[in-house]
Design an enzyme around this catalytic site. Structure first.
Site, PDB file in Angstrom:
ATOM      1  N   ASP A 140       0.773  -1.147   0.150  1.00  0.00           N
ATOM      2  CA  ASP A 140       0.358   0.380   0.077  1.00  0.00           C
ATOM      3  C   ASP A 140       1.242   1.200   0.081  1.00  0.00           C
ATOM      4  OD1 ASP A 140      -2.586   1.184   0.103  1.00  0.00           O
ATOM      5  OD2 ASP A 140      -3.234   0.782   1.982  1.00  0.00           O
ATOM      6  N   HIS A 147      -3.267  13.777   0.166  1.00  0.00           N
ATOM      7  CA  HIS A 147      -3.276  13.578   2.041  1.00  0.00           C
ATOM      8  C   HIS A 147      -2.510  13.382   2.899  1.00  0.00           C
ATOM      9  CE1 HIS A 147      -5.136  10.097   4.222  1.00  0.00           C
ATOM     10  NE2 HIS A 147      -3.842   9.431   4.613  1.00  0.00           N
ATOM     11  N   ARG A 155       0.883  17.379  12.814  1.00  0.00           N
ATOM     12  CA  ARG A 155       2.392  16.946  13.605  1.00  0.00           C
ATOM     13  C   ARG A 155       3.247  18.027  13.574  1.00  0.00           C
ATOM     14  NH1 ARG A 155       5.721  15.370  10.419  1.00  0.00           N
ATOM     15  NH2 ARG A 155       4.561  14.678   8.357  1.00  0.00           N
ATOM     16  N   GLU A 211     -10.219   4.527   3.755  1.00  0.00           N
ATOM     17  CA  GLU A 211      -9.722   5.328   2.438  1.00  0.00           C
ATOM     18  C   GLU A 211      -9.916   4.863   0.860  1.00  0.00           C
ATOM     19  OE1 GLU A 211      -5.465   4.277   3.759  1.00  0.00           O
ATOM     20  OE2 GLU A 211      -6.103   5.728   4.920  1.00  0.00           O
ATOM     21  N   GLU A 213      -9.108   4.409  -2.559  1.00  0.00           N
ATOM     22  CA  GLU A 213      -7.600   4.232  -2.939  1.00  0.00           C
ATOM     23  C   GLU A 213      -8.190   3.182  -4.338  1.00  0.00           C
ATOM     24  OE1 GLU A 213      -4.549   2.612  -1.317  1.00  0.00           O
ATOM     25  OE2 GLU A 213      -4.724   3.295   1.212  1.00  0.00           O
ATOM     26  N   ASP A 245      -9.280   0.761   1.231  1.00  0.00           N
ATOM     27  CA  ASP A 245      -8.069  -0.001   2.702  1.00  0.00           C
ATOM     28  C   ASP A 245      -8.503   0.875   3.627  1.00  0.00           C
ATOM     29  OD1 ASP A 245      -5.242  -0.990   4.059  1.00  0.00           O
ATOM     30  OD2 ASP A 245      -4.750   1.093   3.417  1.00  0.00           O
ATOM     31  N   ARG A 249      -8.117   4.093  13.003  1.00  0.00           N
ATOM     32  CA  ARG A 249      -7.429   5.316  13.155  1.00  0.00           C
ATOM     33  C   ARG A 249      -6.921   5.035  14.849  1.00  0.00           C
ATOM     34  NH1 ARG A 249      -6.345   6.414   8.323  1.00  0.00           N
ATOM     35  NH2 ARG A 249      -7.713   7.033   6.507  1.00  0.00           N
ATOM     36  N   GLN A 252      -4.158   2.549  14.965  1.00  0.00           N
ATOM     37  CA  GLN A 252      -2.934   2.996  13.879  1.00  0.00           C
ATOM     38  C   GLN A 252      -2.465   4.137  14.932  1.00  0.00           C
ATOM     39  OE1 GLN A 252      -4.588   4.962  10.133  1.00  0.00           O
ATOM     40  NE2 GLN A 252      -1.977   5.457   9.930  1.00  0.00           N
ATOM     41  N   LYS A 265      -4.521  -1.941  10.056  1.00  0.00           N
ATOM     42  CA  LYS A 265      -4.546  -1.625   8.104  1.00  0.00           C
ATOM     43  C   LYS A 265      -5.744  -3.190   7.491  1.00  0.00           C
ATOM     44  CE  LYS A 265      -3.087   2.566   7.263  1.00  0.00           C
ATOM     45  NZ  LYS A 265      -4.777   3.088   6.166  1.00  0.00           N
ATOM     46  N   THR A 269      -9.893  -5.337   3.550  1.00  0.00           N
ATOM     47  CA  THR A 269      -8.979  -4.652   2.873  1.00  0.00           C
ATOM     48  C   THR A 269     -10.685  -4.683   1.255  1.00  0.00           C
ATOM     49  OG1 THR A 269      -7.050  -4.112   2.826  1.00  0.00           O
ATOM     50  CG2 THR A 269      -8.079  -3.599   0.389  1.00  0.00           C
ATOM     51  N   THR A 372      -4.650   6.678  -0.594  1.00  0.00           N
ATOM     52  CA  THR A 372      -6.287   7.295  -0.242  1.00  0.00           C
ATOM     53  C   THR A 372      -6.267   8.697  -1.623  1.00  0.00           C
ATOM     54  OG1 THR A 372      -5.708   7.141   1.955  1.00  0.00           O
ATOM     55  CG2 THR A 372      -7.257   9.151   0.973  1.00  0.00           C
ATOM     56  N   GLU A 386      -8.973  12.314   6.973  1.00  0.00           N
ATOM     57  CA  GLU A 386      -8.954  14.394   6.739  1.00  0.00           C
ATOM     58  C   GLU A 386      -9.941  15.199   6.862  1.00  0.00           C
ATOM     59  OE1 GLU A 386      -7.366  14.082   2.790  1.00  0.00           O
ATOM     60  OE2 GLU A 386      -7.457  12.344   2.702  1.00  0.00           O
TER      61      GLU A 386
END
Ligand code: CA
Length: 443
Positions: A140, A147, A155, A211, A213, A245, A249, A252, A265, A269, A372, A386
């Site tokens: 992936d 994204h 961050r 996500e 994708e 995907d 969160r 994660q 993850k 999928t 994404t 997001e």
């Protein structure tokens, strides 16, 4: 000037029509110019390869047995007749191209084979569609700058892109065993995350996200130690599908430092059931993403003139959603994302060239996710995380709010390639509903 666009032939002719009436229906995903490959079964029977045309599926094994194919097209039809398309993929693009040209001729208006072939069409609403390939490995990527920047802004707002992002397509090795076909429900998994007070907790995950994708499927393999140069990388891709995907969160956030996501993850999928071939997408080739002023130029092993000129794909991608309340109220599904593959910073050829640059072998049936596919505008935010980062959550047309997905929510993707002078083609659906968590076994 050199024309870098992929070769077009009679199968792309916008004037070509099919004697299958629905292939001309406005908005159909499967006109005669598409002809994607899938695997289907009927009435609990054996899985077999087929090609979508309008609202029908051409049964390749039956058409083969009836003598409709010869030469290279016959070999390809034979390889595509079984429960997995991997044998077809392994033959390389020449074989599937020969089969595509023959099937296009058979299904075209005026074909001498119409009466014979009509017997081997099965209505799509009468079949079960299966995962069309045996997925070997699943890698992936994270190829959208938009994204990556939105997710990194919290961050470090001044430097939201990781150091390598502009120099190479970043990726992680994901899980092949949990790839599932559209329609199969996703049960809310259990996982470990941090409670608001900072203590670890284990239970049904709370921040389940999608996500949006795009997936590329590898055709002909390379041998270990033999990188695929960027100039040949596009030829190693057999075709494409839509890919969700699913991401936990909360899990994660806790698990990913420093080795990257793991259980957040691999929960599931979802992919769309039809593989749209690279040949079918040839009319929709687009220039690679234009780097911004001041961006470093990638190193030569990732750069080829043809790929920069026509290595992108012009495919519009949408995400749709319903909640249990919306379905109870008979509400129209909400389109919650509208984006485009044009927003990917890296081409799939660059992903393949980078992936194999250390000698890593890609096998037939390997799946590469784009990451994404987010765009710059608010409706291009192609996952809920997001939206949560920027606005705290999503407001649906009926006023319902979602930070993340709740049980009973249903999410699906659609995709459409369109260009003036060509017949638009689509991808079918990549759909799943969220089921409640199952009890966790204690003994
Ligand atoms: Ca992803």
């Amino acid at each position: 000037m050199v024309d870098h666009r992929p070769a077009l032939d009679e199968t792309h002719d916008p004037a070509r029509r099919s004697w299958v009436a629905w292939a001309q229906a406005p908005g159909t995903d499967f006109p005669i110019q598409n002809l994607p490959f899938g695997v289907f079964s009927r009435d609990g029977g054996e899985k077999r390869g087929g090609i979508a045309i309008g609202d029908q599926v051409l049964d390749l094994a039956a058409a083969l047995a009836a003598g409709l194919f010869e030469g290279e097209a016959r070999d390809a039809a034979q390889a595509a007749s079984g429960p997995s398309l991997n044998p077809l993929l392994a033959l390389g693009r020449g074989a599937s191209r020969a089969l595509r040209r023959r099937v296009s001729a058979i299904l075209a208006e005026g074909s001498a084979d119409q009466a014979k072939a009509a017997a081997y069409l099965v209505p799509m609403d009468r079949v079960t569609l299966h995962l069309p390939i045996t997925v070997g490995n699943f890698t992936d990527f994270m190829a959208s700058r938009f994204h990556t920047a939105r997710m990194g802004a919290k961050r470090d707002p001044a430097n939201p892109l990781p150091p390598a992002f502009l120099h190479l397509p970043i990726a992680y090795h994901s899980r092949a065993t949990t790839v599932r076909v559209s329609g199969e429900a996703v049960a809310r998994p259990h996982g470990q995350s941090l409670a608001p007070d900072g203590t670890p907790r284990f239970g049904p995950i709370q921040a389940l996200d999608f996500e949006l994708e795009f997936g590329a499927v590898i055709g002909a393999a390379n041998r270990m130690g033999e990188p695929i140069p960027i100039a040949r990388a596009a030829d190693s891709i057999f075709g494409y599908c839509l890919l969700n995907d699913w991401s936990a969160r909360d899990v994660q956030r806790f698990e990913m430092m420093p080795l990257g996501p793991f259980l957040s993850k691999s929960l599931s999928t979802t992919v769309s059931p039809w593989l749209v071939t690279a040949e079918a997408l040839a009319p929709f080739a687009a220039p690679a993403f234009a780097r911004l002023e001041g961006d470093a130029e990638p190193l030569p092993y990732l750069m080829a003139a043809a790929d920069q000129a026509a290595g992108g794909l012009d495919v519009a991608l949408d995400c749709w959603m319903t909640t249990p309340r919306m379905r109870a109220e008979g509400a129209t599904p909400a389109r919650i994302v509208a984006t485009s593959l044009r927003h990917l910073h890296w081409t799939f050829a660059q992903m393949v060239a980078h992936h194999t640059s250390n000698g890593c072998d890609l096998r037939t049936g390997d799946l590469l996710g784009s990451g994404t596919v987010s765009g710059p505008e608010p409706d291009g935010r192609a996952c809920l995380a997001e939206v949560v980062v920027e606005e705290g959550g999503l407001t649906l047309p009926n006023g319902e709010r979602r930070s993340f997905l709740e049980d009973g929510d249903e999410v699906w993707f659609t995709g459409r390639a369109a260009r003036d002078g060509f017949v638009p083609i689509g991808f079918g659906e990549c759909r799943a509903r969220i089921d409640p968590a199952r009890p966790f076994p204690t003994a």
